[in-house]
Write an enzyme that holds these catalytic residues in place. Structure first.
Site, PDB file in Angstrom:
ATOM      1  N   ASP A 164     -11.096   2.630   4.228  1.00  0.00           N
ATOM      2  CA  ASP A 164     -11.346   1.184   4.188  1.00  0.00           C
ATOM      3  C   ASP A 164     -12.842   0.895   4.165  1.00  0.00           C
ATOM      4  O   ASP A 164     -13.249  -0.247   3.946  1.00  0.00           O
ATOM      5  CB  ASP A 164     -10.725   0.496   5.419  1.00  0.00           C
ATOM      6  N   LYS A 192       0.840  -1.207   0.000  1.00  0.00           N
ATOM      7  CA  LYS A 192       0.000   0.000   0.000  1.00  0.00           C
ATOM      8  C   LYS A 192       0.867   1.247   0.000  1.00  0.00           C
ATOM      9  O   LYS A 192       0.590   2.205  -0.736  1.00  0.00           O
ATOM     10  CB  LYS A 192      -0.929  -0.005   1.228  1.00  0.00           C
ATOM     11  N   GLN A 217      -4.618  -1.286   9.959  1.00  0.00           N
ATOM     12  CA  GLN A 217      -4.386  -2.594   9.344  1.00  0.00           C
ATOM     13  C   GLN A 217      -4.871  -3.700  10.273  1.00  0.00           C
ATOM     14  O   GLN A 217      -4.463  -3.772  11.430  1.00  0.00           O
ATOM     15  CB  GLN A 217      -2.879  -2.748   9.030  1.00  0.00           C
TER      16      GLN A 217
END
Ligand code: NAD
Length: 280
Positions: A117, A50, A94
């Site tokens: 997200d 990412k 994460q």
């Protein structure tokens, strides 16, 4: 029937090239903060990918890495600080987090407009309501993008979602429902999976079980979207048996299908969040 490969890697590269030129036109770089706790091997690889992909298109991505024993308050305080930082347009935590941290409480703290997200309850609710204001979870958004790019007609199709996680299966099913599919969710307690697969026009396999969906179950001409990332003897494979592709009309390979789209959609969400936050 010769099945058509849905090349997610190529589509993601094309999307990222467009994003790069769009971002070059902005007065400032969009900012993305990534919070990682501990040294989980898979998470470290995902985070590295990412960061690299963001940097390549002009997004200023910053990693906040914590040791395994970090407190809930330390992460919560950082999220609040990032919520108030005008240079940060997107934020992700994460997952998975270590067991002592309350994941739900932390995700709820992220400002919905920075939730790239798409895991915040407000964005999940907006997705459920079909609101265009929703920041959509990256993997389901990428799947829909691929289906639309291939001009696969979704209206009235039987879609089977295998695996109902909050981050993939559930939001993917909701998106397909909104696009006219008749959606069935299968999970670990589902008893008649082969029969359900046999009647499915579109299968989204996201259960993390290597090659579990067998070629012999597949209806001729089905569309196969394989989200699974598994390893057998070190070699990457999906949740659908490779031979199933021979019966499909379209299928995503593993690797090179859904995976690269997830990163591209995260970057697109960050760009869109920047635009909204700067009223563009
Ligand atoms: P998860 O582990 O959170 O949930 C798994 C789901 O699958 C659950 O709903 C469970 O009930 C169901 N399931 C488990 N075993 C099953 C079985 N035998 N039959 C039917 N259903 C079963 O899943 P996740 O985090 O969504 O990940 C699923 C897979 O997708 C993993 O392989 C993961 O690595 C992969 N993944 C890929 C991407 C990508 O970008 N390609 C993104 C996220 C996850």
């Amino acid at each position: 029937m010769s099945a058509q490969i849905i090349n997610g890697k190529k589509t993601a590269e094309e999307l990222e090239a467009v994003l790069k030129s769009d971002i070059a036109e902005l007065p400032s770089a969009p900012g993305l903060a990534i919070i990682q706790v501990g040294d989980d091997e898979a998470s470290t690889i995902y985070v590295r990918n990412k960061l690299k992909a963001a940097a390549a298109i002009g997004i200023n991505a910053v990693l906040h890495k914590f040791s395994e024993d970090v407190s809930q308050k330390e992460i919560a305080d950082l999220i609040i600080t990032l919520n108030n930082n005008k240079n940060i347009n997107g934020m992700i935590v994460q997952l998975p987090l270590p067991a002592h941290l309350n994941e739900e409480e932390l995700l709820d703290l992220i400002a919905p407009k920075k939730d790239v997200d798409g895991f915040h309850p407000l964005n999940i609710g907006r997705l459920q309501n079909g609101s265009s204001k929703a920041l959509l979870a990256a993997t389901p958004k990428g799947i829909l993008y691929l289906l639309e790019k291939e001009k696969i007609d979704l209206t009235g199709k039987n879609a089977l979602i295998i695996g109902c996680s909050k981050i993939v299966g559930r939001p993917a099913g909701m998106l397909l429902l909104q696009h006219g599919c008749t959606v069935t969710f299968a999970h670990i307690h589902t008893q008649n999976l082969p029969q359900l697969v046999k009647t499915a026009d579109i299968i989204i396999a996201a259960c993390g079980c290597p090659q579990m969906v067998k070629a012999e179950w597949i209806k001729e001409g089905a569309v196969l979207i394989d989200v699974g990332i598994n390893r057998i003897n070190g070699k990457l494979c999906g949740d659908i048996e490779a031979a199933a592709a021979e019966k499909a009309s379209f299928f995503t390979p593993v690797p090179g299908g859904v995976g690269p789209m997830t990163v591209a959609m995260l970057l697109q969400n960050t760009y869109e969040a920047y635009l909204k936050q700067n009223h563009k």
